[in-house]
Scaffold this active site. Structure first.
Site, short mmCIF file in Angstrom:
data_model
loop_
_atom_site.label_atom_id
_atom_site.label_comp_id
_atom_site.label_asym_id
_atom_site.label_seq_id
_atom_site.Cartn_x
_atom_site.Cartn_y
_atom_site.Cartn_z
N ILE A 145 0.84 -1.20 0.00
CA ILE A 145 0.00 0.00 0.00
C ILE A 145 0.88 1.26 0.00
CG2 ILE A 145 -1.83 1.25 1.22
CD1 ILE A 145 -2.73 -1.53 2.32
N THR A 222 -4.63 4.97 7.44
CA THR A 222 -5.56 3.97 6.89
C THR A 222 -5.10 2.57 7.30
OG1 THR A 222 -4.25 3.94 4.88
CG2 THR A 222 -6.24 5.31 4.83
N ARG A 224 -4.03 0.87 10.98
CA ARG A 224 -4.79 0.39 12.13
C ARG A 224 -4.79 1.49 13.19
NH1 ARG A 224 -6.64 -2.89 9.29
NH2 ARG A 224 -6.63 -5.16 9.46
N ASP A 248 -9.01 6.48 8.80
CA ASP A 248 -10.01 5.47 8.40
C ASP A 248 -10.15 4.42 9.49
OD1 ASP A 248 -11.81 4.24 6.47
OD2 ASP A 248 -10.32 2.64 6.35
N GLU A 253 -11.93 -0.10 17.83
CA GLU A 253 -13.10 0.07 16.95
C GLU A 253 -14.30 -0.75 17.41
OE1 GLU A 253 -11.97 -0.70 12.88
OE2 GLU A 253 -10.56 0.98 12.91
N HIS A 287 -13.52 2.57 8.83
CA HIS A 287 -12.71 1.43 8.36
C HIS A 287 -13.25 0.98 6.99
CE1 HIS A 287 -9.94 -2.04 9.74
NE2 HIS A 287 -9.99 -1.99 8.42
N ALA A 289 -11.63 1.74 3.91
CA ALA A 289 -10.66 1.84 2.80
C ALA A 289 -10.74 0.63 1.88
CB ALA A 289 -9.25 1.99 3.36
N PHE A 290 -10.99 -0.53 2.43
CA PHE A 290 -11.02 -1.77 1.61
C PHE A 290 -12.27 -1.83 0.74
CE2 PHE A 290 -14.52 -4.36 3.13
CZ PHE A 290 -14.94 -3.60 4.22
P1 NAI Z 1 2.79 -4.96 3.61
O1 NAI Z 1 3.14 -6.10 4.50
O2 NAI Z 1 2.88 -5.13 2.13
O3 NAI Z 1 3.71 -3.69 4.00
C1 NAI Z 1 3.95 -3.27 5.31
C2 NAI Z 1 5.31 -2.57 5.34
O4 NAI Z 1 5.49 -1.98 6.63
C3 NAI Z 1 6.49 -3.55 5.13
O5 NAI Z 1 7.32 -3.06 4.08
C4 NAI Z 1 7.22 -3.52 6.47
O6 NAI Z 1 8.63 -3.71 6.35
C5 NAI Z 1 6.86 -2.11 6.97
N1 NAI Z 1 7.06 -1.92 8.40
C6 NAI Z 1 6.84 -2.79 9.42
N2 NAI Z 1 7.15 -2.20 10.60
C7 NAI Z 1 7.55 -0.92 10.31
C8 NAI Z 1 7.98 0.18 11.11
N3 NAI Z 1 8.10 0.09 12.44
N4 NAI Z 1 8.30 1.34 10.48
C9 NAI Z 1 8.21 1.46 9.13
N5 NAI Z 1 7.83 0.42 8.32
C10 NAI Z 1 7.49 -0.73 8.92
O7 NAI Z 1 1.33 -4.50 4.04
P2 NAI Z 1 0.27 -3.65 3.19
O8 NAI Z 1 -0.46 -4.54 2.27
O9 NAI Z 1 0.95 -2.45 2.64
O10 NAI Z 1 -0.77 -3.23 4.35
C11 NAI Z 1 -0.39 -2.41 5.45
C12 NAI Z 1 -1.50 -2.41 6.49
O11 NAI Z 1 -2.64 -1.73 5.98
C13 NAI Z 1 -2.07 -3.81 6.84
O12 NAI Z 1 -1.26 -4.51 7.75
C14 NAI Z 1 -3.43 -3.48 7.40
O13 NAI Z 1 -3.35 -3.32 8.80
C15 NAI Z 1 -3.76 -2.14 6.74
N6 NAI Z 1 -4.95 -2.26 5.87
C16 NAI Z 1 -6.04 -1.49 6.13
C17 NAI Z 1 -7.18 -1.60 5.36
C18 NAI Z 1 -8.39 -0.74 5.63
O14 NAI Z 1 -9.51 -1.06 5.14
N7 NAI Z 1 -8.27 0.37 6.35
C19 NAI Z 1 -7.27 -2.57 4.27
C20 NAI Z 1 -6.04 -3.30 4.03
C21 NAI Z 1 -4.93 -3.15 4.82
#
Ligand code: NAI
Length: 318
Positions: A145, A222, A224, A248, A253, A287, A289-290
């Site tokens: 993302i 967006t 958590r 978001d 929640e 919540h 965004a998805f």
């Molecule tokens: P991803 O796993 O592809 O990327 C997460 C990135 O965060 C990784 O590159 C990781 O190395 C990095 N990371 C971990 N700890 C870190 C820190 N302390 N500082 C900086 N970077 C750090 O995950 P993706 O697909 O990008 O999703 C991210 C989050 O978005 C999900 O875990 C989920 O909680 C949230 N999300 C929210 C949605 C919504 O409807 N609001 C829908 C989908 C996801």
């Protein structure tokens, strides 16, 4: 194969009824008050709390979450009980990054106030905004993302900086942004967008010491709710450390359900979330965004595949 499908929603009905599995649906979330027995697989959304108590009762072979995040599942308990856990990675990078920009543009151009105003009178008095062009956009987390958000920011001709403990040098070169330390990002960014998973090390990643390093910064979350300490955010808004926030997601929640009927005054006292929701400089979406046609289709397709094939690349525990 018997499947317990929790957090069931109407838009899922047609495909769930046509699938090859023996599915029992529950519109409520999985909890110690709501669980079925004899399911080989249980599938949940992020609103279910899949904790040890529930797992001990249900004892499925597999848990498939219909979300990318899996912070609502007790992975340690699953490990001990020999339960495999699968998620839906990649489905939502467009949807979530677009929501981050929707929140940002809504704040920068005061869209909700402008729409309300026009319903009363055709005047732009007090609706002055700011441009994104040339602003410093700080991305925390450059996974699926985060990198999509970087591409969008580049389209607005923003200057992008990012931090990620697993930074990707090739990505940095390809998308023309710069990795910096967390404290440089906090101090330099005009806008900060969060794209990290919720883990023990990212809980309250933005807390009072982090907000103190900012100056008039816009925060977009967006990811958590628990990644931000909401009390500290409120204080930072009061002090002008944070100029505005687009959220978001909120802390706790699950509590929001209980207060949906509450009168605004009771609500203000009752919960920090309401204090944020009722501010003019904070925009909160539920919540959501998805929640696009395309992303939801990908969620269903991947969930059926997770149940059927248990693909290694979607497994979150070993
Ligand atoms: P991803 O796993 O592809 O990327 C997460 C990135 O965060 C990784 O590159 C990781 O190395 C990095 N990371 C971990 N700890 C870190 C820190 N302390 N500082 C900086 N970077 C750090 O995950 P993706 O697909 O990008 O999703 C991210 C989050 O978005 C999900 O875990 C989920 O909680 C949230 N999300 C929210 C949605 C919504 O409807 N609001 C829908 C989908 C996801």
């Amino acid at each position: 194969m018997k499947v317990g499908w929790y957090d069931f929603q109407e838009w899922e009905r047609e495909e769930v009824e046509q699938c090859e599995f023996d599915v029992e649906t529950y519109s409520e979330s999985l909890s110690k008050h709501n669980f079925g027995k004899d399911h080989d697989v249980i599938t949940v959304f992020a609103s279910s709390k899949v904790d040890r108590e529930v797992l001990d009762e249900v004892r499925p072979d597999v848990v498939c979450t219909r979300s990318t995040g899996f912070d609502h599942i007790d992975l340690e308990a699953c490990e001990e009980l020999g339960i495999e856990v699968y998620n839906v990675p990649h489905y939502g990078s467009n949807a979530v990054a677009e929501q981050a920009f929707a929140l940002l543009l809504a704040l920068s151009r005061k869209i909700p106030s402008a729409v309300k105003r026009t319903q009363q009178e055709f005047s732009h008095e007090g609706l002055e905004g700011f441009e994104l062009d040339g602003k410093k956009f700080g991305v925390i987390g450059t996974g699926d993302i985060g990198r999509k958000a970087i591409k969008m920011a580049k389209g607005f001709e923003m200057d992008v900086i990012a931090c990620d403990p697993y930074g990707d040098d090739e990505l940095e070169e390809e998308l023309r942004f710069m990795y910096v330390s967390m404290s440089d990002l906090l101090r330099q960014s005009d806008i900060i967008s969060l794209h990290v998973p919720l883990t023990s090390s990212t809980r309250h990643l933005l807390d009072a010491p982090e907000f103190d390093q900012m100056e008039n910064t816009v925060i977009i979350n967006t990811a958590r709710g628990e990644i931000i300490n909401s009390e500290a955010l409120l204080e930072a808004l009061e002090k002008g450390k944070v100029k505005a926030a687009g959220l978001d997601v909120l802390e706790a929640e699950d509590k929001m359900e209980k207060i949906k009927q509450a009168h605004e005054d009771t609500c203000q006292e009752y919960d920090i979330n309401c204090k944020l929701i009722n501010r003019d400089d904070v925009f909160v979406t539920p919540h959501n965004a998805f929640n696009t046609i395309e992303a939801k289709q990908r969620i269903l397709e991947t969930t059926f595949r997770n149940i059927r094939e248990r693909p290694e690349e979607n497994r979150v525990n070993m």
